[in-house]
Motif scaffolding. Structure first.
Motif, short mmCIF file in Angstrom:
data_model
loop_
_atom_site.label_atom_id
_atom_site.label_comp_id
_atom_site.label_asym_id
_atom_site.label_seq_id
_atom_site.Cartn_x
_atom_site.Cartn_y
_atom_site.Cartn_z
N VAL A 135 0.71 -0.92 0.02
CA VAL A 135 0.04 -0.09 -0.04
C VAL A 135 0.74 1.33 0.02
CG1 VAL A 135 -1.76 1.33 1.27
CG2 VAL A 135 -1.94 -1.08 1.11
N VAL A 136 0.64 2.14 -0.60
CA VAL A 136 1.31 3.51 -0.94
C VAL A 136 0.33 4.45 -0.69
CG1 VAL A 136 2.42 5.11 -2.12
CG2 VAL A 136 3.36 2.67 -2.17
N ILE A 137 0.62 5.59 -0.05
CA ILE A 137 -0.55 6.54 0.49
C ILE A 137 0.33 7.79 0.20
CG2 ILE A 137 -2.01 7.95 2.04
CD1 ILE A 137 -2.31 5.24 3.39
N GLU A 138 -0.49 8.86 -0.68
CA GLU A 138 0.28 10.36 -0.87
C GLU A 138 -0.79 11.03 -0.34
OE1 GLU A 138 3.08 11.02 -1.42
OE2 GLU A 138 4.13 9.77 -2.91
N VAL A 139 -0.64 12.20 0.50
CA VAL A 139 -1.39 13.43 0.54
C VAL A 139 -1.20 14.38 -0.64
CG1 VAL A 139 -2.21 15.14 2.31
CG2 VAL A 139 -1.47 12.63 3.17
N ASP B 258 1.51 13.68 -8.06
CA ASP B 258 0.80 12.42 -7.56
C ASP B 258 -0.04 11.70 -8.55
OD1 ASP B 258 2.29 13.18 -5.27
OD2 ASP B 258 0.97 14.32 -4.47
N GLU B 259 -0.80 12.44 -9.21
CA GLU B 259 -1.85 11.85 -9.92
C GLU B 259 -1.57 11.07 -11.09
OE1 GLU B 259 -5.10 14.51 -10.48
OE2 GLU B 259 -6.07 13.87 -8.53
N HIS B 260 -0.22 11.62 -11.67
CA HIS B 260 0.02 11.06 -12.91
C HIS B 260 1.42 10.32 -12.72
CE1 HIS B 260 -3.28 12.91 -14.98
NE2 HIS B 260 -2.95 13.86 -14.29
N GLU B 261 2.55 11.03 -12.73
CA GLU B 261 3.93 10.71 -12.96
C GLU B 261 4.26 9.56 -11.69
OE1 GLU B 261 8.42 11.86 -11.10
OE2 GLU B 261 7.21 13.29 -12.70
N LYS B 262 3.80 9.88 -10.55
CA LYS B 262 4.04 8.89 -9.37
C LYS B 262 3.02 7.73 -9.39
CE LYS B 262 6.14 11.90 -6.00
NZ LYS B 262 6.25 12.41 -4.61
N LEU C 201 2.64 -4.06 -5.43
CA LEU C 201 1.69 -3.04 -5.09
C LEU C 201 0.17 -3.27 -5.41
CD1 LEU C 201 1.52 -0.02 -3.88
CD2 LEU C 201 0.89 0.67 -6.18
N CYS C 202 -0.72 -3.55 -4.26
CA CYS C 202 -2.05 -3.69 -4.32
C CYS C 202 -2.92 -2.59 -4.51
CB CYS C 202 -2.61 -4.46 -3.40
SG CYS C 202 -1.78 -6.29 -2.97
N VAL C 203 -2.62 -1.49 -3.56
CA VAL C 203 -3.46 -0.23 -3.65
C VAL C 203 -2.55 0.95 -3.33
CG1 VAL C 203 -5.43 0.78 -1.97
CG2 VAL C 203 -4.94 -1.52 -1.90
N TYR C 204 -3.07 2.03 -4.36
CA TYR C 204 -2.46 3.30 -4.24
C TYR C 204 -3.83 4.16 -3.83
CZ TYR C 204 -0.22 7.75 -5.78
OH TYR C 204 0.40 9.03 -6.07
N VAL C 205 -3.54 5.15 -2.63
CA VAL C 205 -4.38 6.04 -2.12
C VAL C 205 -3.88 7.42 -2.28
CG1 VAL C 205 -5.74 6.52 -0.13
CG2 VAL C 205 -5.07 4.21 -0.28
N LEU C 206 -4.63 8.19 -2.66
CA LEU C 206 -4.41 9.69 -2.83
C LEU C 206 -5.41 10.51 -1.93
CD1 LEU C 206 -4.00 8.81 -6.37
CD2 LEU C 206 -2.77 10.76 -5.79
N ASP D 283 -8.99 14.84 -10.94
CA ASP D 283 -8.56 14.77 -12.37
C ASP D 283 -8.02 13.34 -12.74
OD1 ASP D 283 -6.80 15.26 -14.20
OD2 ASP D 283 -5.28 16.09 -13.52
N THR D 284 -8.83 13.00 -13.59
CA THR D 284 -8.44 11.47 -13.86
C THR D 284 -7.54 11.45 -15.26
OG1 THR D 284 -10.60 11.69 -15.09
CG2 THR D 284 -10.66 10.78 -12.66
#
Length: 201
Positions: A106-110, A119-123, A133-138, A200-201
């Motif tokens: 799991v990775v979380i970014e604030v 955060d929403e694109h490159e990372k 990795l199973c879950v990425y949380v923004l 932003d998707t």
């Protein structure tokens, strides 16, 4: 003959050595080093709340939660990247002598407006390329909202959670993340309510 300066990429080993004594954190993308800006009190409060919540649930379990002092290494065909996620959960840790992990679950970014694009694109693209990795949380700062990218049979599915009553299930690590806990002591403005179309998707 051109007199333009030639770019000399920094090696992974030189980057890791330099980070041990650096006064500021730096992320590393294919030989280029980028200084990280310090987070606001709000950013750090949200990240701390998330790691406290997950860390408490993982006491005595195989998986562990790490804070933003620990890097994640992303190895791709184009080269290597190192990022400092706000929260990382690892079930197959690297050696204690390392300053990074290779197998986050799991990775979380604030995120903030200044980091949203990265955060929403490159990372996101980099993290989702990690096999473990199973879950990425923004997690948003301005309102109680989170985007989740969860591994599925065909790739990653996107989920959106809105409001302080929302709960992000994390069966991958036998845990959950309650937005009410994540935003404890965070004060929002009157016009801070989010909806799914605001992302932003």
């Amino acid at each position: 003959m051109s007199t333009a300066a030639q770019f000399e990429p920094i090696s992974v080993s030189d980057y890791l050595v330099g980070e041990r004594s650096a006064k500021r954190k730096h992320e590393y993308v294919y030989g280029v080093v980028y200084a990280m800006a310090g987070g606001s009190n709000r950013h750090n409060r949200i990240a701390s709340n998330a790691i406290v919540s997950l860390g408490g649930q993982l006491v005595g379990e195989k998986c562990e939660a790490f804070n933003s002092d620990t890097k994640v290494r992303v190895r791709q065909s184009a080269g290597t990247r190192f990022y400092y996620p706000d929260v990382t959960v690892v079930c197959d840790p690297n050696s204690d002598a390392d300053s990074f992990h290779d197998h986050p679950v799991v990775v979380i970014e604030v995120i903030s407006e200044s980091t949203r694009r990265t955060d929403e694109h490159e990372k996101r693209d980099a993290y989702l390329s990690i096999d473990s990795l199973c879950v990425y949380v923004l997690i948003e700062q301005a309102n109680a909202a989170a985007q989740v990218y969860r591994r599925a049979d065909s790739g990653f599915d996107r989920e959106v959670y809105l409001g302080l009553d929302a709960v992000i299930p994390l069966p991958e690590i036998d845990s959950e993340l309650r937005l009410g806990d994540v935003y404890q002591n965070v004060v929002f403005t009157d016009n801070s309510e989010a909806d799914e179309d605001s992302f932003d998707t």
